[in-house]
Design an enzyme around this catalytic site. Sequence first.
Site, PDB file in Angstrom:
ATOM      1  N   SER A  91     -51.376 -18.614  40.686  1.00 32.47           N
ATOM      2  CA  SER A  91     -52.662 -17.926  40.786  1.00 32.47           C
ATOM      3  C   SER A  91     -52.464 -16.551  41.415  1.00 32.47           C
ATOM      4  CB  SER A  91     -53.644 -18.741  41.627  1.00 32.47           C
ATOM      5  OG  SER A  91     -53.208 -18.808  42.974  1.00 32.47           O
ATOM      6  N   HIS A  92     -51.527 -16.465  42.351  1.00 35.56           N
ATOM      7  CA  HIS A  92     -51.221 -15.208  43.033  1.00 35.56           C
ATOM      8  C   HIS A  92     -49.701 -15.030  43.024  1.00 35.56           C
ATOM      9  CE1 HIS A  92     -55.295 -16.089  44.259  1.00 35.56           C
ATOM     10  NE2 HIS A  92     -55.444 -14.798  44.461  1.00 35.56           N
TER      11      HIS A  92
ATOM     12  N   GLU B  20     -38.074   5.234  47.060  1.00 31.86           N
ATOM     13  CA  GLU B  20     -39.500   4.913  46.934  1.00 31.86           C
ATOM     14  C   GLU B  20     -40.294   6.210  46.863  1.00 31.86           C
ATOM     15  OE1 GLU B  20     -41.715   2.367  46.472  1.00 31.86           O
ATOM     16  OE2 GLU B  20     -43.213   3.969  46.686  1.00 31.86           O
TER      17      GLU B  20
ATOM     18  N   CYS C 263     -61.504 -18.268  43.503  1.00 30.60           N
ATOM     19  CA  CYS C 263     -61.517 -17.983  44.923  1.00 30.60           C
ATOM     20  C   CYS C 263     -62.601 -16.957  45.166  1.00 30.60           C
ATOM     21  CB  CYS C 263     -60.162 -17.474  45.400  1.00 30.60           C
ATOM     22  SG  CYS C 263     -59.628 -15.947  44.654  1.00 30.60           S
TER      23      CYS C 263
ATOM     24  N   THR D 108     -42.594  -4.792  46.188  1.00 37.29           N
ATOM     25  CA  THR D 108     -42.661  -6.217  46.459  1.00 37.29           C
ATOM     26  C   THR D 108     -41.327  -6.910  46.169  1.00 37.29           C
ATOM     27  OG1 THR D 108     -44.959  -5.988  45.811  1.00 37.29           O
ATOM     28  CG2 THR D 108     -44.115  -8.239  45.987  1.00 37.29           C
TER      29      THR D 108
ATOM     30  N   TYR E  31     -57.696  -8.242  37.447  1.00 36.84           N
ATOM     31  CA  TYR E  31     -57.295  -9.077  38.589  1.00 36.84           C
ATOM     32  C   TYR E  31     -56.156  -8.398  39.357  1.00 36.84           C
ATOM     33  CZ  TYR E  31     -58.055 -13.450  40.959  1.00 36.84           C
ATOM     34  OH  TYR E  31     -58.452 -14.385  41.883  1.00 36.84           O
ATOM     35  N   TRP E  32     -55.668  -7.290  38.871  1.00 28.81           N
ATOM     36  CA  TRP E  32     -54.590  -6.516  39.516  1.00 28.81           C
ATOM     37  C   TRP E  32     -53.240  -7.223  39.423  1.00 28.81           C
ATOM     38  CZ3 TRP E  32     -58.512  -7.273  43.780  1.00 28.81           C
ATOM     39  CH2 TRP E  32     -59.486  -6.275  43.798  1.00 28.81           C
ATOM     40  N   HIS E  33     -53.146  -8.259  38.617  1.00 27.45           N
ATOM     41  CA  HIS E  33     -51.876  -8.995  38.520  1.00 27.45           C
ATOM     42  C   HIS E  33     -51.150  -8.646  37.221  1.00 27.45           C
ATOM     43  CE1 HIS E  33     -53.571 -12.342  41.407  1.00 27.45           C
ATOM     44  NE2 HIS E  33     -53.472 -11.157  41.968  1.00 27.45           N
TER      45      HIS E  33
ATOM     46  N   LYS F  93     -60.024 -16.536  37.578  1.00 24.18           N
ATOM     47  CA  LYS F  93     -58.837 -16.002  36.905  1.00 24.18           C
ATOM     48  C   LYS F  93     -58.420 -17.018  35.862  1.00 24.18           C
ATOM     49  CE  LYS F  93     -54.044 -14.671  37.656  1.00 24.18           C
ATOM     50  NZ  LYS F  93     -52.960 -14.464  38.618  1.00 24.18           N
TER      51      LYS F  93
ATOM     52  N   THR G 119     -47.052  -2.674  46.138  1.00 24.48           N
ATOM     53  CA  THR G 119     -48.396  -3.229  46.000  1.00 24.48           C
ATOM     54  C   THR G 119     -48.643  -4.339  47.021  1.00 24.48           C
ATOM     55  OG1 THR G 119     -48.345  -2.558  43.686  1.00 24.48           O
ATOM     56  CG2 THR G 119     -50.032  -4.136  44.281  1.00 24.48           C
TER      57      THR G 119
HETATM   58  C1  FAD Z   1     -55.686  -4.583  44.860  1.00 20.74           C
HETATM   59  C2  FAD Z   1     -54.653  -5.644  44.592  1.00 20.74           C
HETATM   60  C3  FAD Z   1     -54.792  -6.896  45.169  1.00 20.74           C
HETATM   61  C4  FAD Z   1     -53.838  -7.885  44.930  1.00 20.74           C
HETATM   62  N1  FAD Z   1     -53.931  -9.068  45.602  1.00 20.74           N
HETATM   63  C5  FAD Z   1     -52.919  -9.960  45.521  1.00 20.74           C
HETATM   64  C6  FAD Z   1     -52.905 -11.107  46.348  1.00 20.74           C
HETATM   65  O1  FAD Z   1     -53.788 -11.302  47.175  1.00 20.74           O
HETATM   66  N2  FAD Z   1     -51.875 -11.982  46.220  1.00 20.74           N
HETATM   67  C7  FAD Z   1     -50.866 -11.780  45.323  1.00 20.74           C
HETATM   68  O2  FAD Z   1     -49.975 -12.619  45.231  1.00 20.74           O
HETATM   69  N3  FAD Z   1     -50.854 -10.689  44.537  1.00 20.74           N
HETATM   70  C8  FAD Z   1     -51.832  -9.762  44.641  1.00 20.74           C
HETATM   71  N4  FAD Z   1     -51.785  -8.626  43.888  1.00 20.74           N
HETATM   72  C9  FAD Z   1     -50.682  -8.463  42.916  1.00 20.74           C
HETATM   73  C10 FAD Z   1     -49.318  -8.198  43.566  1.00 20.74           C
HETATM   74  O3  FAD Z   1     -49.477  -7.449  44.750  1.00 20.74           O
HETATM   75  C11 FAD Z   1     -48.425  -7.471  42.545  1.00 20.74           C
HETATM   76  O4  FAD Z   1     -48.328  -8.251  41.377  1.00 20.74           O
HETATM   77  C12 FAD Z   1     -47.004  -7.241  43.074  1.00 20.74           C
HETATM   78  O5  FAD Z   1     -47.076  -6.629  44.339  1.00 20.74           O
HETATM   79  C13 FAD Z   1     -46.182  -6.402  42.110  1.00 20.74           C
HETATM   80  O6  FAD Z   1     -44.876  -6.276  42.612  1.00 20.74           O
HETATM   81  P1  FAD Z   1     -43.796  -5.343  41.927  1.00 20.74           P
HETATM   82  O7  FAD Z   1     -42.557  -5.460  42.763  1.00 20.74           O
HETATM   83  O8  FAD Z   1     -43.692  -5.626  40.483  1.00 20.74           O
HETATM   84  O9  FAD Z   1     -44.376  -3.873  42.018  1.00 20.74           O
HETATM   85  P2  FAD Z   1     -44.795  -2.983  43.286  1.00 20.74           P
HETATM   86  O10 FAD Z   1     -44.938  -3.789  44.504  1.00 20.74           O
HETATM   87  O11 FAD Z   1     -45.956  -2.165  42.866  1.00 20.74           O
HETATM   88  O12 FAD Z   1     -43.522  -2.062  43.524  1.00 20.74           O
HETATM   89  C14 FAD Z   1     -43.207  -0.971  42.711  1.00 20.74           C
HETATM   90  C15 FAD Z   1     -42.796   0.181  43.633  1.00 20.74           C
HETATM   91  O13 FAD Z   1     -42.116   1.156  42.870  1.00 20.74           O
HETATM   92  C16 FAD Z   1     -42.542   2.437  43.278  1.00 20.74           C
HETATM   93  N5  FAD Z   1     -42.282   3.341  42.154  1.00 20.74           N
HETATM   94  C17 FAD Z   1     -42.877   3.329  40.933  1.00 20.74           C
HETATM   95  N6  FAD Z   1     -42.345   4.301  40.169  1.00 20.74           N
HETATM   96  C18 FAD Z   1     -41.391   4.919  40.909  1.00 20.74           C
HETATM   97  C19 FAD Z   1     -40.507   6.002  40.668  1.00 20.74           C
HETATM   98  N7  FAD Z   1     -40.476   6.646  39.476  1.00 20.74           N
HETATM   99  N8  FAD Z   1     -39.668   6.396  41.663  1.00 20.74           N
HETATM  100  C20 FAD Z   1     -39.669   5.763  42.861  1.00 20.74           C
HETATM  101  N9  FAD Z   1     -40.505   4.738  43.143  1.00 20.74           N
HETATM  102  C21 FAD Z   1     -41.349   4.326  42.168  1.00 20.74           C
HETATM  103  C22 FAD Z   1     -43.999   2.254  43.614  1.00 20.74           C
HETATM  104  O14 FAD Z   1     -44.481   3.273  44.464  1.00 20.74           O
HETATM  105  C23 FAD Z   1     -43.982   0.877  44.281  1.00 20.74           C
HETATM  106  O15 FAD Z   1     -43.761   0.958  45.672  1.00 20.74           O
HETATM  107  C24 FAD Z   1     -52.734  -7.619  44.083  1.00 20.74           C
HETATM  108  C25 FAD Z   1     -52.604  -6.374  43.498  1.00 20.74           C
HETATM  109  C26 FAD Z   1     -53.537  -5.380  43.763  1.00 20.74           C
HETATM  110  C27 FAD Z   1     -53.358  -4.028  43.130  1.00 20.74           C
END
Ligand code: FAD
Length: 548
Positions: free
Chosen positions: A527-528, A82, A358, A63, A488-490, A391, A133
């Site tokens: 919230s998201h 990735e 929601c 993300t 909440y997956w957050h 939440k 994610t």
């Molecule tokens: C089921 C679910 C529903 C959700 N719904 C919402 C929503 O509707 N709206 C909203 O705003 N948020 C939502 N969220 C939360 C939101 O998606 C996350 O908070 C956000 O995407 C996290 O971003 P990030 O960049 O921290 O991590 P991520 O997007 O998880 O990115 C981390 C990346 O690093 C990679 N990685 C990890 N370790 C390694 C490694 N050792 N080597 C190489 N790559 C690696 C992973 O594969 C992943 O692609 C939801 C989450 C989930 C799980």
Amino acid sequence: MEKSTMSVIVLVLHLFVLHLQYSEVHSLSNNHPHDFSYLKFVYNASDPQLEGTYDYIVVGGGTSGCSLAATLSEKYSVLVLERGTLPTAYPNLLTTDGFVYNLQQEDNGQTPVQRFVSEDGIDNVRGRVLGGTSMINAGVYARANISFYNQSGIEWDMDLVNKTYKWIEDTIVVRPNWQQWQALAGDGLFEAGVSPRNGFSLDHEPGIRLTGSTFDNNGTRHAADELLNNGDANNLRVGVHATVEKIIFSNRNQLGKPAAVGVQYSDANLQSHQAFIHSKGEVILSAGTIGTPQLLLLSGVGPESYLSSLKIKVYHDNPYVGQYVYDNPRNFVNILPPKPLKPSYVTKLGITDDFYQCSISMSNYSTPPFSLFPSPSYPLPPSSFAHIVNKISGPLSYGYVTLRSSIDVRVAPNVKFNYFSNPIDLSHCVSGMKNIGDFLRTDSLKPYRANPDLPGIDGFNFLGIPLPKNQSDDASFKTFCQDAVASYWHYHGGCLVEKVVDDGLRVMGIDALRVVDATTFPSMPASHPQGFYMMLGRYMGIKIMQDR
Ligand SMILES: Cc1cc2nc3c(=O)[nH]c(=O)nc-3n(C[C@H](O)[C@H](O)[C@H](O)COP(=O)(O)OP(=O)(O)OC[C@H]3O[C@@H](n4cnc5c(N)ncnc54)[C@H](O)[C@@H]3O)c2cc1C
Ligand SMILES: *[C@@H]1O[C@H](CO)[C@@H](O)[C@H](O)[C@H]1NC(C)=O
Ligand SMILES: *[C@@H]1O[C@H](CO)[C@@H](O)[C@H](O)[C@H]1NC(C)=O
Ligand SMILES: *[C@@H]1O[C@H](CO)[C@@H](O)[C@H](O)[C@H]1NC(C)=O
Ligand SMILES: *[C@@H]1O[C@H](CO)[C@@H](O)[C@H](O)[C@H]1NC(C)=O
Ligand SMILES: *[C@@H]1O[C@H](CO)[C@@H](O)[C@H](O)[C@H]1NC(C)=O
Ligand SMILES: *[C@@H]1O[C@H](CO)[C@@H](O)[C@H](O)[C@H]1NC(C)=O
Ligand SMILES: *[C@@H]1O[C@H](CO)[C@@H](O)[C@H](O)[C@H]1NC(C)=O
């Protein structure tokens, strides 16, 4: 004289009209197929072309990582590594139906939804695919609470923040169409006292609103991977199936500080590879709340005695790596309506200062989606149902990420969130669930009672634990909150500002190493959070380029 005043007025009016039009239609995207233009610079991890030396190595194409990498590539050479696969391998990811579908699939170590159970005993998931994610989430899009920035420990350029949101919204965010259950939920929340009605808005503010979505109105998912298309293809390489195992450090420099110089990663056949950074370059961790602390610990950045006990060579002693890890509890009720409900995804939000509500309506089940419910023993819905969630802000309760293997990054770490260990979180949950009690008692919800003649909430057919009937019985609500808690997956935290990283998100005590993802802030931006995390990636990319 008169004439020039006139022309000034005309000019001002003209600008004003333009500005209004711009802010109304500004930066939202329209229906379009998921844009895979970036495939031309994606490589398999086994491809020797990926090895080499870059200005920046971004660990995790998720993300935050995708927008960060695209931005840095405007001026510098960038490698993204990735561990997951391409979303093209799982076409279901790219549809609204795929949200539930992919949460139902078994985890075979390659699938885009990685399952885990926290030490709290609650089912949870994380993304393992390009886009991270954002590729498996529910698509709800919001900007951060405007008060969040000043409390984050970072000094923000708010003008740049806003421009950066627009850059994202232009590409992957739409204004959702009307959906029956969502419209009804909005009416019910209003009747229950949540106000004002804010219409369509992306801003996190009290009231009810229609918010943005990364699902378009043709049912196509958009996600962070498409932000890679905004980068410079000549400067950007993305490796998939590339699992980073370790950060490579140089010997201590003159200042006595170790510096990151590259990474070691392995491909799908467990062959090891290395990539390095030029001097003045950086390794940037965007591996998420679980991945980023895990990599720091495995690489020797963390609590010295803990790492030594695992026989990991310590490069920098910091007791806070992997500590202060938070997850907002998801408390919910499911109602089974007398007539089938059309499935809908979340677009209507009810926001107050302490809790956000929601709901989603779903139908046609074979197996329950993993982690929608706290555990597999939760009853299976017979047909369609509405899942109404609360939440809490914060939370204040926190836990940790620790290693389960001291050598193998593929072994998922231990995670504990300690839901409700802080009693303030529990009292917020109680108020939030009582608000859901008010919501269920509204006239708007009457048609969804199995027996409309029964008083209070007696007429509802609940799936799973029913909401307590007595709105003043706090003890029952507390029990309900603790018994019906899901994730909440957050989840966020693990590398907090001022504890692990400085106000530029640089890892303290190490040169050329930064963290840009959900790990650095102790509280929820909105919230998201995905909008904020995508913004953060590009924002930090711009700051890094400005500082260089
Ligand atoms: C089921 C679910 C529903 C959700 N719904 C919402 C929503 O509707 N709206 C909203 O705003 N948020 C939502 N969220 C939360 C939101 O998606 C996350 O908070 C956000 O995407 C996290 O971003 P990030 O960049 O921290 O991590 P991520 O997007 O998880 O990115 C981390 C990346 O690093 C990679 N990685 C990890 N370790 C390694 C490694 N050792 N080597 C190489 N790559 C690696 C992973 O594969 C992943 O692609 C939801 C989450 C989930 C799980
Ligand atoms: C709408 O979705 C269908 C099916 O996923 C897809 O084939 C089509 O290209 C999409 N159209 C637009 C305009 O996005
Ligand atoms: C943050 O604080 C600064 C100074 O304290 C103030 O000027 C600015 O308006 C605040 N920004 C927000 C978004 O509250
Ligand atoms: C940024 O956008 C928000 C709306 O999302 C607005 O309230 C704020 O005033 C804007 N700030 C600046 C500096 O443009
Ligand atoms: C990538 O390489 C692995 C071996 O490392 C192989 O199994 C896989 O099929 C390749 N994938 C693609 C998409 O080429
Ligand atoms: C459930 O599936 C059946 C058969 O596939 C279909 O006819 C029905 O419309 C679906 N119901 C809903 C609410 O989507
Ligand atoms: C926004 O953040 C401020 C500061 O943390 C908080 O007091 C306020 O309740 C938040 N607003 C909402 C609607 O979440
Ligand atoms: C509801 O709970 C309150 C607080 O525990 C109690 O005083 C009251 O008697 C209860 N009402 C009913 C109808 O049980």
